[in-house]
Design an enzyme around this catalytic site. Sequence first.
Site, PDB file in Angstrom:
ATOM      1  N   LEU A  81       0.821  -1.208   0.000  1.00 53.18           N
ATOM      2  CA  LEU A  81       0.000   0.000   0.000  1.00 53.18           C
ATOM      3  C   LEU A  81       0.855   1.257   0.000  1.00 53.18           C
ATOM      4  CD1 LEU A  81      -2.673  -1.084   2.645  1.00 53.18           C
ATOM      5  CD2 LEU A  81      -2.910  -1.086   0.162  1.00 53.18           C
ATOM      6  N   GLY A  82       2.106   1.126   0.409  1.00 49.66           N
ATOM      7  CA  GLY A  82       3.012   2.271   0.460  1.00 49.66           C
ATOM      8  C   GLY A  82       4.124   1.999   1.444  1.00 49.66           C
ATOM      9  N   GLY A  84       7.310   4.146   4.076  1.00 50.89           N
ATOM     10  CA  GLY A  84       7.800   5.387   4.664  1.00 50.89           C
ATOM     11  C   GLY A  84       9.194   5.181   5.195  1.00 50.89           C
ATOM     12  N   GLY A  85       9.606   6.066   6.113  1.00 52.97           N
ATOM     13  CA  GLY A  85      10.961   6.000   6.611  1.00 52.97           C
ATOM     14  C   GLY A  85      11.237   4.787   7.479  1.00 52.97           C
ATOM     15  N   PHE A  86      10.178   4.155   8.042  1.00 56.05           N
ATOM     16  CA  PHE A  86      10.411   3.089   8.999  1.00 56.05           C
ATOM     17  C   PHE A  86       9.820   1.746   8.571  1.00 56.05           C
ATOM     18  CE2 PHE A  86      11.229   6.762  11.538  1.00 56.05           C
ATOM     19  CZ  PHE A  86      12.245   6.360  12.383  1.00 56.05           C
ATOM     20  N   VAL A 103       3.941  -0.884   4.183  1.00 56.57           N
ATOM     21  CA  VAL A 103       2.583  -1.254   4.579  1.00 56.57           C
ATOM     22  C   VAL A 103       1.965  -2.147   3.510  1.00 56.57           C
ATOM     23  CG1 VAL A 103       0.313  -0.398   5.266  1.00 56.57           C
ATOM     24  CG2 VAL A 103       2.353   0.943   5.800  1.00 56.57           C
ATOM     25  N   LYS A 124       1.892  -3.113   8.786  1.00 55.71           N
ATOM     26  CA  LYS A 124       3.100  -2.302   8.669  1.00 55.71           C
ATOM     27  C   LYS A 124       4.300  -3.119   9.134  1.00 55.71           C
ATOM     28  CE  LYS A 124       5.154   2.099  10.176  1.00 55.71           C
ATOM     29  NZ  LYS A 124       4.969   3.286  11.023  1.00 55.71           N
ATOM     30  N   ASP A 129       5.314  14.087  12.285  1.00 64.31           N
ATOM     31  CA  ASP A 129       5.421  13.858  10.843  1.00 64.31           C
ATOM     32  C   ASP A 129       4.079  14.130  10.167  1.00 64.31           C
ATOM     33  OD1 ASP A 129       6.871  13.300   8.556  1.00 64.31           O
ATOM     34  OD2 ASP A 129       6.499  11.145   8.638  1.00 64.31           O
TER      35      ASP A 129
END
Length: 690
Positions: free
Chosen positions: A366-367, A369-371, A374, A388, A484
């Site tokens: 789904l996408g 990020g920095g950590f 997902v 996640k 964020d």
Amino acid sequence: MNFSLFPFPPFLWLPIFVFLFATRIPCCLSNPDFYASCNTSQFVCGSIAAGFPFWGKDRPDVCGIPGLKLKCKNDTPTIEIKDETYRVLEIDEQSQTLRIAREDYMDGLCQPQLKNTTLDPQLFEYVPGYKNLTIIYGCPITVVPALFNCRISGSASPEGYVLPDAVGPGYCYRSVFVPVSELNLATAIISLSSLEGSLKQGFQVKWKVDDTTCTNCIGSKGVCGYDHLSKETTCYCLGQFIPTKTCTSSPDIVPDIPGGKSSKVGLGVGIGIAGAAAVCIGLGCWLLLIRQRRKRIAAQTKSKGQPTPPSSKGEPAPIINFSQTTPTYPSLNSDLEKGSTYFGTRVFSYEELVEATDNFNPSKELGDGGFGTVYYGVLNDGRVVAVKRLFENNMRRAEQFMNEIEILTRLRHKNLVSLYGCTSKRSRELILVYEYVPNGTVADHLHGNRSKSGLLSWPVRLSIAIETADALAYLHASDVIHRDVKTNNILLNNNFQVKVADFGLSRLFPNDVTHVSTAPQGTPGYVDPEYYQCYQLTDKSDVYSFGVVLIELISSLQAVDTNRHRLDINLANMAVNKIQNHAVNELIDPCLGFEKDSAVRKMATSVAELAFRCLQQERDMRPTMREVLEALKRIEKENFVSEKADVVDIKEDDVGLLNNVPPFSPDSIGTTDKWVSSSTTTTTTNTSSS
């Protein structure tokens, strides 16, 4: 001690213990050469010479800190920090500073590893006087002339240029930030030779080693070193075999004479002590094993006659999902930890989440990020979830993992994403399971793959702003800072209701301090400039980020876009300039009907004014999140009242909202209060006259 972790049969444990202690301890006890080795040997390479806390080359590892190993090749000293090689240009032991430069930039701009300059915070910190400069590669042809050309593998274009601060690549291929001297920053941005010169000059860092032990050691005529067993700075003394904190005037062991009797006596004593210790420990472990076996047999016998209740000490009670009651799985009990570590949320097994995501199939992403990344998933009970998966299972990720769980499980708000559960901290991977929010992010609808749908009308955008502000105000009232805030972290359900997500950068905000000092984190384009300069995080940092979100909602533009004019790459700067120059009409998305619809024009102008207040450089000039929420609700309410009263379109009065304001320069932001007062008065007058 859990003996089931040892892959050896019981009868081998005692010999193994004896062997380990007989080979390990005597080495430490019988090696008096540490003093001589660390006292006489220095790391020397070219013009660089270094003692403690550095080691390398002819200087053994017991003489320095593990992360401060120096290498030498062709009389050129280097050091490796976070898997990146730096050339050592200068070492100042008095001020405990290093001047280092990126090795990959010493031969020009076209040989980079495409990795950001990142220090190990446990060992280093930046020296004041340096600022990040971002080198951007593979940019499409723009109106801004490229500063250099590099054909980097994987990029579509050789164009490249530099920007101050740490920013993302935008539409370019990659970006790398490197610290340079603030004195050279201006010329480095416009001159290729100055840029290359600044990179070769490098930057200074301070090593963070507690020198108290070392100072005391030197004062007692010892030599500083590092004890790999205790993982601490230690002191080697003449004639003493055991590392200590300081040297004594009358050592327990006489000074060693190579080849003499004292050395042999010391060796014999060391071996004798080690052997006796090994035998005692081995016997103790053997007796402990027998005792544990008897307890286990007794427990099994007891359990056959009477089942153990869930609340007994025999096994942790099943943890129930706070969102809805679902069946618990007995197999999960072995994956749980004792106590309230998981704050009442459900713990999933790793295998269950592998099955839910089809083995983390890339097609279900789904996408990211920095950590973490997902994934879309479906649990055994039929619930659709967002899984996640954190990138790395190390101490930093584990700390972040527990932080997010603690925050999410104690907060309840209709506009915050719900946490369904997680894996154990000791699981193969650290994974969080959220409710699935199906309608993408605000960023998707503004300038992403859903931007052409036209579903974000002005009422929807204003509602998104209000609901997001409501969620953030709730977080701040709960002493939590999001850290964020951005349109990629504002999810939308099918009714376009907001769900604020991704608390991966959140921190609990202490009640007894005014700020939390941390290393700067966040997303380029949204980071509070005062926080980035001073490393001071407050709730006003979220207010600044939300100001960027408001500008995105009225403009449909990205927070950072390298395809825009050089001065407009950062959306916050662009918005402040246009508002100050009375050019709000140039900022508003034409699709919203700003020119034709008087209600949209009035509300969008008011939102722009509110965003301007949020984007003030000084945090004390910004409103609180609660004040922002009340202002947005007031804008929505005034429009509703105006519609009920069938207000006529008075274009000149609407424009007067900003035209009556005296022009501002970036240096006169401190007079914003006058503007706010004037604007508020004007708005009230227009509403009344309408």
